[in-house]
Design an enzyme around this catalytic site. Structure first.
Site, PDB file in Angstrom:
ATOM      1  N   GLN A 250    -132.557  73.074 -40.029  1.00 39.01           N
ATOM      2  CA  GLN A 250    -132.841  74.264 -39.229  1.00 39.01           C
ATOM      3  C   GLN A 250    -133.866  75.151 -39.911  1.00 39.01           C
ATOM      4  O   GLN A 250    -134.180  74.992 -41.091  1.00 39.01           O
ATOM      5  CB  GLN A 250    -131.556  75.048 -38.988  1.00 39.01           C
ATOM      6  CG  GLN A 250    -130.817  75.452 -40.254  1.00 39.01           C
ATOM      7  CD  GLN A 250    -129.410  75.964 -39.955  1.00 39.01           C
ATOM      8  OE1 GLN A 250    -129.180  77.175 -40.005  1.00 39.01           O
ATOM      9  NE2 GLN A 250    -128.496  75.051 -39.657  1.00 39.01           N
ATOM     10  N   HIS A 252    -135.339  79.530 -39.429  1.00 41.20           N
ATOM     11  CA  HIS A 252    -135.054  80.820 -38.811  1.00 41.20           C
ATOM     12  C   HIS A 252    -136.353  81.591 -38.589  1.00 41.20           C
ATOM     13  O   HIS A 252    -137.301  81.483 -39.376  1.00 41.20           O
ATOM     14  CB  HIS A 252    -134.107  81.622 -39.703  1.00 41.20           C
ATOM     15  CG  HIS A 252    -132.889  80.869 -40.109  1.00 41.20           C
ATOM     16  ND1 HIS A 252    -131.993  80.351 -39.204  1.00 41.20           N
ATOM     17  CD2 HIS A 252    -132.423  80.508 -41.343  1.00 41.20           C
ATOM     18  CE1 HIS A 252    -131.023  79.720 -39.847  1.00 41.20           C
ATOM     19  NE2 HIS A 252    -131.266  79.796 -41.144  1.00 41.20           N
ATOM     20  N   GLU A 287    -132.438  84.302 -46.029  1.00 40.79           N
ATOM     21  CA  GLU A 287    -131.092  84.127 -46.588  1.00 40.79           C
ATOM     22  C   GLU A 287    -131.144  83.646 -48.031  1.00 40.79           C
ATOM     23  O   GLU A 287    -132.133  83.048 -48.480  1.00 40.79           O
ATOM     24  CB  GLU A 287    -130.287  83.144 -45.748  1.00 40.79           C
ATOM     25  CG  GLU A 287    -130.872  81.736 -45.677  1.00 40.79           C
ATOM     26  CD  GLU A 287    -130.146  80.843 -44.681  1.00 40.79           C
ATOM     27  OE1 GLU A 287    -129.873  79.678 -45.022  1.00 40.79           O
ATOM     28  OE2 GLU A 287    -129.867  81.305 -43.549  1.00 40.79           O
ATOM     29  N   HIS A 428    -134.673  73.620 -43.589  1.00 40.24           N
ATOM     30  CA  HIS A 428    -133.675  73.382 -44.627  1.00 40.24           C
ATOM     31  C   HIS A 428    -132.377  72.882 -44.018  1.00 40.24           C
ATOM     32  O   HIS A 428    -132.156  72.963 -42.804  1.00 40.24           O
ATOM     33  CB  HIS A 428    -133.404  74.668 -45.419  1.00 40.24           C
ATOM     34  CG  HIS A 428    -132.773  75.756 -44.599  1.00 40.24           C
ATOM     35  ND1 HIS A 428    -133.508  76.587 -43.774  1.00 40.24           N
ATOM     36  CD2 HIS A 428    -131.484  76.168 -44.469  1.00 40.24           C
ATOM     37  CE1 HIS A 428    -132.714  77.450 -43.173  1.00 40.24           C
ATOM     38  NE2 HIS A 428    -131.471  77.217 -43.568  1.00 40.24           N
ATOM     39  N   ARG A 447    -133.028  74.362 -34.505  1.00 43.13           N
ATOM     40  CA  ARG A 447    -132.600  73.124 -35.156  1.00 43.13           C
ATOM     41  C   ARG A 447    -133.694  72.072 -35.130  1.00 43.13           C
ATOM     42  O   ARG A 447    -134.488  72.009 -34.191  1.00 43.13           O
ATOM     43  CB  ARG A 447    -131.327  72.599 -34.493  1.00 43.13           C
ATOM     44  CG  ARG A 447    -130.140  73.542 -34.684  1.00 43.13           C
ATOM     45  CD  ARG A 447    -128.884  73.035 -33.976  1.00 43.13           C
ATOM     46  NE  ARG A 447    -127.780  73.964 -34.231  1.00 43.13           N
ATOM     47  CZ  ARG A 447    -127.551  75.062 -33.520  1.00 43.13           C
ATOM     48  NH1 ARG A 447    -128.331  75.351 -32.494  1.00 43.13           N
ATOM     49  NH2 ARG A 447    -126.543  75.849 -33.820  1.00 43.13           N
TER      50      ARG A 447
END
Length: 565
Positions: A250, A252, A287, A428, A447
């Site tokens: 996935q 982001h 993240e 990742h 995804r």
């Protein structure tokens, strides 16, 4: 004999029934039904009336069956039904919600309500607690102006097939007798899995009507978030993640992409809980992942030349038709412009026969390497980890061309205490292990493979950064007992703090999670003790909070707040 009429009005629905029983008895049964429905709603945070009704009925049947097995069929003894009288009731709730979750997945419904229980209390562990003053936090008190520094949290658990039945339950002290896969523990204010404030009521009857952390913050944002921050809500989402199987590949979006995607999908009238929805909110999602156990991840593209060498080595013994199928991928890597984008486009466009041949070769390749043992070639021995992962991925996701992702994504092994930071756009996947994960308050995911869920290739290609990228591995260092992991964003920062007596070093709002030992926090309002597996929200205006104990805890805070090292 005329039948008695009863109007059942529960969950906003009305139903008229006729029955022979005495009217007082019918009213008693209706009262119990309302009570159980209310308990289910308060204890789980579910909002869908159908799911609440299913779970309430499941728990009532569970209660009835247990009474029957114990030879007690007296209806008077069976009522009222409550968790205190039946300690196994929480296990039934866990099982029921897991069944609802699996039903939702089968139907293609992505609704977080069907996949969460807000806190391990409902999985058989009693974590009822007082607020830090040692006094009862009543509903009326919650809406007063008497605020405290520390609030224990009851957090949402997410169940997914890739989760582990042992890692998170072991961390929080839950037996998990149902062997439900616990994937994530969410700490924060995200509506898909909000934290609640633990309290006991005056009668000591457990946790009913638990206030949301978001509600508490909304009472006085200046106090809880810090007046200088100009925040109206907590900007980060804190998680414990445990993977027994690989998560989907996935990426982001950045902030601009997230806002545009949200508006575009709203204009297309795609429901927020639709499996074809990419954007659940308007926020980006950088993240950081810090390992609590040995952890394996894949992150960032390898260099095109490295990918080509690995591809040639891996497919050296492949059948002629499979070699022909992967030949365009090798050609794409030789392109002067956007080779990685063209490579991934060719891979995801793999035809059906090529996908089948790829999965068959992955299984054969693994068996061949095992039989060869140490007699394998130098290249084979150097890349055993990649070959082994491809074989595993082929078993989990047969027919998915992304099973060869270890050839084009960097393979990263983290020891406990080591972390990686992933900015927007980095492709990742987390493969195995348990870790602390901290991100901007978002659930936006695009995804790119290793999944049975929807893959929106055009949108994925719109947000992915098709440049080689190897995340830096950050290792805890220093002698102060405090280490801050670097994170290039303003929404959050992660620190690990080890035992001893000291002042709480964070000035802004924070959430702490204890991973080892016992942590004592003492402030103006009193003392709070957090054991391993417990968490708390700490207000920005703490002014003099003291730490003590033999603890290790991770602290999530805003990136603009101060940390005294």
């Amino acid at each position: 004999m005329p039948k008695n009429q009863l109007l059942i009005d529960v969950l906003g629905l009305s139903l008229q029934i006729s029955a022979d029983e005495d009217p007082d008895y019918l009213q008693k049964i209706l009262k119990i039904l309302r009570q159980k429905t209310e308990e289910t709603t308060n204890n789980t945070g579910l909002k869908d009336p159908l799911k609440i009704a299913v779970l309430t009925g499941f728990l009532l049947c569970d209660e009835l069956e247990k009474k029957s097995l114990h030879g007690n069929n007296n209806s008077a003894d069976m009522l009222p039904l409550n968790a205190e009288n039946n300690p196994e009731n929480g296990e039934a709730e866990t099982l029921a919600l897991n069944l609802i979750s699996r039903l939702g997945e089968v139907l293609g419904i992505e609704n977080s309500e069907s996949a969460e229980i807000e806190g391990s209390e409902m999985a058989g562990t009693d974590r009822t607690g007082l607020d830090m003053t040692g006094q009862t936090l009543k509903k009326d008190d919650f809406h007063s102006k008497a605020y405290y520094e520390v609030y224990k949290l009851k957090n949402a658990v997410k169940y997914h097939d890739w989760g582990s039945p042992d890692l998170i339950p072991g961390l929080v002290g839950d037996e998990n007798k149902t062997r439900t896969p616990w994937a994530e523990l969410w700490m924060g204010v995200h509506p898909e899995g909000p934290s609640r404030i633990i309290r006991t009521d005056l009668q000591g009857n457990g946790q009913k009507d638990l206030p949301l952390l978001s509600e508490l913050i909304a009472e006085n944002p200046g106090y809880f978030l810090g007046k200088a921050n100009n925040l109206t809500t907590l900007p980060f989402l804190f998680k414990i993640l445990a993977a027994e199987k690989p998560l989907s590949i996935q990426a982001h979006p950045n902030l601009t992409q997230a806002k545009q995607g949200w508006e575009r999908e709203n204009a297309q009238a795609i429901p927020v809980n639709s499996p074809y929805r990419n954007y659940k909110d308007t926020n980006h999602k950088p993240e950081i992942l810090c390992a609590l156990t040995p952890f394996t991840a894949m992150a960032g593209f390898r260099h095109p030349e490295e990918i080509k060498n690995l591809m040639v080595s891996y497919f050296e013994e492949a059948p002629r038709d499979l070699k022909a199928a992967v030949f365009p991928l090798l050609n794409a890597l030789d392109e002067k412009e956007t080779p990685l984008k063209k490579f991934l486009a060719s891979l995801l466009a793999f035809a059906g026969p090529g996908r089948t041949a790829l999965s068959a070769y992955a299984a054969k390749k693994k068996n061949s390497a095992e039989s060869a043992g140490n007699a394998g070639s130098h290249n084979e021995q150097n890349h055993n980890n990649e070959w082994e992962l491809i074989s595993r991925f082929g078993q989990y996701f047969p027919g998915d061309p992304a099973i060869i992702s270890p050839l084009y994504l960097n393979l990263i092994h983290l020891n406990p205490g080591e972390a990686i930071f992933l900015p927007a756009g980095v492709l990742h996947a987390y493969v195995s292990g348990m870790g602390v994960e901290l991100m901007a308050n978002s659930d936006n995911v695009l995804r790119g493979g290793l999944t049975t869920k929807h893959i929106d290739i055009p949108e994925l290609f719109r947000i992915v950064d098709f440049m080689p990228f190897m995340p830096e591995v950050y290792k805890e260092s220093g002698s102060t007992g405090i280490y801050q992991y670097p994170a290039a964003c303003t929404e959050f920062s992660l620190a690990v703090i080890h035992g001893g007596r000291s002042a709480y070093p964070i000035t802004g709002p924070s959430i702490v999670f204890v991973t080892e030992g016992t942590l004592s926090l003492t402030g103006k309002s009193g003392k709070t003790v957090l054991k391993k597996g417990e968490s708390a929200f700490i207000a920005a205006d703490d002014s003099g909070l003291e730490l003590d104990g033999n603890y290790t805890f991770y602290a999530a805070r805003t990136g603009t707040s101060r940390l005294s090292l």
